[in-house]
Design a protein around this motif. Structure first.
Motif, short mmCIF file in Angstrom:
data_model
loop_
_atom_site.label_atom_id
_atom_site.label_comp_id
_atom_site.label_asym_id
_atom_site.label_seq_id
_atom_site.Cartn_x
_atom_site.Cartn_y
_atom_site.Cartn_z
N THR A 27 96.32 -37.83 93.85
CA THR A 27 95.89 -36.57 94.53
C THR A 27 96.55 -36.72 96.08
O THR A 27 97.19 -35.70 96.52
N SER B 246 87.32 -28.98 96.11
CA SER B 246 87.35 -29.86 97.04
C SER B 246 88.67 -29.77 97.53
O SER B 246 89.53 -29.32 97.16
N THR C 37 89.78 -35.67 93.68
CA THR C 37 90.34 -35.43 95.28
C THR C 37 90.65 -36.65 95.85
O THR C 37 91.37 -36.95 96.56
N VAL D 112 91.91 -31.84 99.96
CA VAL D 112 92.52 -33.04 100.58
C VAL D 112 93.32 -32.65 101.66
O VAL D 112 94.21 -31.74 101.80
#
Lengths: 614, 394
Positions: free
Chosen positions: A73, A162, A68, A164
């Protein structure tokens, strides 16, 4: 069983039981120790699994977090929020990233839940994963178990999510590690233990979902019952599985349920400990115990035999002496040697024998006197009857001498006739006494008792229906399957004659003479019954006493002769009678008489007769 | 003033030199060896010896095109000789072949001296060699064109003249019900295949011929309709199961097959993708109920291409023979396509192009049209390796 044998077996049993109890005790203690040890091992393994599991969860969450935070990413998330973003350019991203971060599962999921890229399902791009977009604090949740659909079918994964966040849009990173045989292979297991994982991925139990570190467990169907129980009641449980009759192939399993994010059962960890080692040691202990028991048994046999012989030697001597005494050796004595109760017993026995000898001598003396008295009384009674006519006849002759010669002649002729008859009567009386004294020993031969009975009755047929006498009807109830016996037929015949005569005398008004033969166990039974006057109990008691009679003209020897004959054949005789109803004599004769000890010569004196009667 | 004049003269001189240099650089140069990598392996160049699989046949045809007329008058194989632009100079069956320029070629000697062809190179290796300049030319899978371009490789794509289609094989009971075939066809998301798997190097296909060929492709729907597919499955009842075969050595087909399986499962059909022996012929029907088939247009002419397609598809799908006149009109071609596709035994999926990758020194490449061979005789190589040759050339 002899006293010595009893002692021997008691000693042996005590020793065997002692050794057996010790062996059993050692086995139980050993088993408990092993069970405790295995329990500790299992607990340690379960704890190890828990630690390993927690570490894996943390590692997975950490790796997903690293992805992440990766610049690529973040850049991807930024690009995806651009109006002209090209999602397709990221379709193969997940495969490479998953490989580089050692993840089995990795999905990049857009803000609407659509899969942008998937490592385990590359072809599912565009499809939605709805659960990811649900409100959830993924950061605090950490890793969790989850069922993952892959190209090769469902799998169990340790997953983490997770996000972002760029602007108001999220890019979800869903990554995880497969929980399967590789995970099991990473567990360090003590010898004799193994860990299995059941992946609860299907609606019903499937053996192929039960894995060990090499893949599907062989004969996994054996676990179906326990896994199904765990599926219904997800809680730790312990169970045993045996793969055959051999106890050494039994395994004890601790089942640990593995739950998912929503508390659903997704897997079952099975920590198994083989009973092989424990059973092996138990068997060695048991083998050792059996060897000890065997040797102990052998020693105990010898020791018990020797000890029992030593303890029972005085008793056996006592028994020998007692047997001698019972056989008439009244002078036999037990050697009084050693000490303790055995010597006291020997001394008491010798004293008892001494007293018995003295009492016997007294009794013999008394019986001898009584016998002589009875004989004298009987002789007097028997001889008095013919003597009285003799005396009267002689007196008549003396008186007739003073009368006319014709009258004397007539009186003389009558008197001499009477004298001769009475003298003949005296001879018969003396002869009967003589016959009783000279009762011969039976000469055994194969005899059919029924024929003896028929022969004896046949002699009296004429008298049964004699003119002027009330008739006597003989009735036969003879068992035709009666086995032949070893007996002296003439003696039995003579005894039967006496019994029939006795019955005839008991039925002056006629009646029924019933003769019955039956087969008993190893014996034959002869019953002679009449419907005569019957006897009182007192008469029955003395019935077989020589010279005792209830008849005015009897000698009292008939039934004594019967008893003597039956006794000489190894049999026995008894009488049942009821006054006014009748009398029954029951004779029991062995099919094959036991060998008799050599008897002393037949007594010639009344004292000997009394001894025989006794 | 003088200063300005000098500056002007210097600028004009500089421009002249640059122009001269530029003209010299664009001029075709002779010499050099073209390093070519192909995925197929050719074990024999003898036309009498059959190819083991379609890939070998195609590669063999390409090589044959470069050295054509290498046969004797009676048609027998003439070995290393030939009347094409190139002749075989070295031959290692199944591994490599080296072709040398034919100085006597009637069409003029090729610019390059030789072509060195490495056989049996995987797509990954070909792409890698192009990226590191270890190869000058290689065909790139269409789905990797984007990746190749991103990696700095010069890429050229032809017009989409190749078709990937799903064919329900004749005689398979699982696909007898047209509703099953239609449900599967409706469930397929062709756009996703083009966008994600082909990385936009292609077009969704609803017809057998591409739009540029006959102009009627727009009359065939390419949209997926999951709702209609589910409705059909619910009509059928149960959960129909199908096995979809693909060439085991073809990652593109595998991806498409897996995607079709996912789409089908979403519609309620149980489709299992199954790898078939690599290079098995399109007509080989083993266990699968359907299989993916790649078709190449043999000609820019639609009727010729359609005829070629029908020759392959009709017996495979067990269709009735479709008559197509030699000079068929667009309507007749459309009608023939419609008659083939209406029963959903043949389901076109995507058209895609031939994609070629080049090194930076390959010049004057023109993408070949359908049925045309690789124009190696017309290209020339630029770069240091040709300097010496240029010096020696008149």
């Amino acid at each position: 069983m002899t006293f010595r044998s009893k002692l021997f077996w008691i000693f042996t049993l005590a020793l065997v039981v002692s050794v057996g109890l010790i062996a059993a005790g050692v086995t139980v203690v050993t088993r408990q120790a092993f069970e405790q040890m295995y329990s500790q091992h299992t607990d340690a393994l379960v704890a190890q699994f828990q630690r390993e599991f927690d570490q894996r969860k943390q590692a997975v969450a950490r790796r997903v977090q690293v992805i992440t935070q990766d610049e690529a990413t973040v850049r991807m998330a930024i690009n995806l929020v651009q109006p002209q973003s090209d999602v397709s350019s990221y379709v193969n991203v997940a495969t490479g990233v998953a490989k580089s971060h050692q993840l089995d599962f990795l999905d990049y999921v857009g803000n609407d839940g659509s899969i942008i890229s998937s490592a385990e399902n590359p072809e599912r791009f565009g499809y939605k994963i709805d659960w990811v977009t649900q409100p959830e604090d993924w950061a605090s949740l950490g890793s969790f178990l989850m069922k993952i659909d892959t190209q090769s079918g469902p799998a169990l994964g340790l997953m983490a999510v997770s996000t972002v966040r760029v602007g108001d849009k999220n890019l979800y990173i869903v990554g995880g590690e497969r929980l399967g045989k590789n995970f099991l292979a990473s567990l360090v297991l003590p010898v004799g233990m193994r860990a299995l994982l059941y992946q609860n991925l299907n609606q019903n139990f499937q053996a192929i979902d039960l894995l060990d570190q090499n893949g599907p467990v062989v004969e996994g169907d054996r676990f179906a019952q326990f896994i199904n129980h765990e599926r219904q009641n997800p809680a730790p449980q312990i169970f045993k599985i045996s793969s055959g009759p051999d106890l050494a192939r039994t395994e004890e399993f601790h089942a640990l349920p593995l739950l998912g994010r929503n508390r659903e059962l997704l897997g079952v960890l099975l920590v198994g400990s083989s009973q092989r080692e424990m059973i092996g040691i138990e068997r060695r202990i048991r083998m050792l115990a059996e060897s000890v028991v065997g040797i102990g048994l052998l020693l105990s046999l010898l020791l018990s035999w020797w000890g029992a012989a030593r303890v029972t030697r005085p008793v056996r001597k006592l028994a020998v002496v007692a047997r001698e005494v019972s056989q008439g050796n009244w002078n036999a004595r037990v050697e009084e040697r050693g000490g303790g109760e055995v010597v006291q017993l020997a001394r008491a026995f010798n004293q008892m024998t001494q007293q018995l000898t003295e009492q016997r001598e007294h009794l013999v003396q008394a019986e001898r006197v009584a016998a002589w008295r009875e004989l004298a009384r009987r002789l007097a009674h028997e001889l008095k009857n013919p003597l009285f006519p003799l005396q009267t006849t002689v007196e008549n002759l003396q008186r007739a001498k003073s009368k006319s010669p014709e009258q004397f002649e007539e009186t003389f002729r009558e008197s001499t006739g009477i004298l001769l008859a009475e003298i003949d009567n005296l001879e018969k009386i003396i002869g009967r006494f003589s016959d009783f004294a000279k009762m011969p020993q039976p000469e055994l031969a194969t005899v059919n008792l029924n024929e003896v009975v028929r022969g004896a009755v046949k002699l009296f047929e004429a008298q049964f229906s004699a003119v002027g006498r009330p008739p006597i009807t003989p009735e036969f109830h003879l068992d035709e399957d009666l086995p032949p016996i070893q007996a002296d037929a003439p003696l039995l015949h003579r005894a039967l004659e006496n019994l029939i005569l006795n019955s005839m005398d008991a039925m002056p008004a006629g009646g029924v003479l019933m003769l019955r033969t039956t087969r008993e166990k190893g014996e034959v039974h002869l019953e002679v019954s009449d419907t005569g006057l019957g006897l009182t109990p007192e008469e029955c008691e003395r019935l077989f006493t020589p010279y005792y009679t209830t008849k005015q003209h009897g000698t009292g020897l008939g039934l004594a002769v019967v008893q003597s004959v039956i006794s000489d054949h190894g049999g026995r005789i008894s009488v049942e009678s009821e006054k006014g109803i009748g009398t029954s004599f029951h004779i029991y004769l062995p099919v094959k008489p036991a060998p008799r000890p050599v008897a002393p010569p037949p007594p010639e004196t009344p004292e000997a007769v009394g001894a025989e009667k006794a | 003033m003088k200063r300005r004049l000098y500056l002007s003269l210097a600028a004009i001189s500089l421009l002249f030199v640059v122009a001269i240099r530029a003209r010299t650089a664009r001029r075709p140069a002779y010499g050099g060896t073209l390093r070519v990598e192909i995925g197929a392996t050719v074990n024999s160049l003898d036309p009498a010896v059959g190819a083991a699989n379609p890939r070998e046949a195609a590669a063999k045809a390409e090589i044959d095109g470069l050295i054509y007329e290498h046969r004797n008058p009676d048609g027998t194989f003439a070995g290393m000789s030939g009347s094409g632009p190139f002749r075989i100079s070295a031959w290692d069956p199944g591994k490599s072949v080296t072709l040398a320029a034919n100085d006597d070629y009637p069409g003029g000697r090729p610019f390059i001296d030789a072509i060195q062809i490495q056989m049996g190179r995987s797509a990954h290796d070909r792409l890698f060699d192009l990226e590191v300049n270890a190869a000058d030319f290689a065909e790139i899978p269409a789905e990797q064109a984007r990746q190749a371009a991103a990696g700095g490789v010069r890429v050229n794509a032809s017009r989409p003249d190749r078709l990937l289609a799903l064919v329900f094989l004749a005689g398979r009971p699982a696909a007898q019900d047209q509703r099953v075939r239609q449900a599967l066809a409706e469930s397929i998301d062709r756009s996703a295949i083009v966008d994600f798997i082909l990385q936009k190097e292609g077009q969704p296909a609803g017809s057998l011929l591409p739009l540029w060929s006959n102009g009627t492709a727009y009359l065939f729907s390419t949209a997926s309709d999951a709702v209609a597919a589910k409705a059909l499955v619910s009509q059928i009842g149960g959960s129909p199961a199908l096995v979809l075969g693909y060439d085991s050595g073809d990652s593109f087909e595998e991806s498409v097959a897996e995607r079709i399986a996912v789409d089908a499962r979403a519609a309620g059909l149980m489709v299992t993708a199954q790898a078939l022996p690599a290079g098995s012929s399109a007509g080989a029907s083993g266990l699968p109920d359907a299989r993916l088939v790649r078709l190449s247009m043999p000609s820019p002419q639609p009727q010729e291409s359609l005829r070629s397609f029908l020759t392959a598809l009709v017996p495979m799908a067990g269709l009735d023979t479709v008559q197509l006149p030699d000079a068929a009109s667009a309507d007749q071609i459309y009608a023939a396509e419609r008659s083939v596709l209406d029963g959903y035994r043949v389901v076109p999926l995507v058209w895609y192009p031939q994609v070629f990758g080049f090194s930076t020194r390959v010049r004057d490449w023109r993408s070949p049209g359908p049925g045309q061979g690789l124009p190696f005789a017309d290209i020339w190589l630029d770069g240091p390796s040709n300097a010496s040759l240029e010096k020696e050339s008149p």
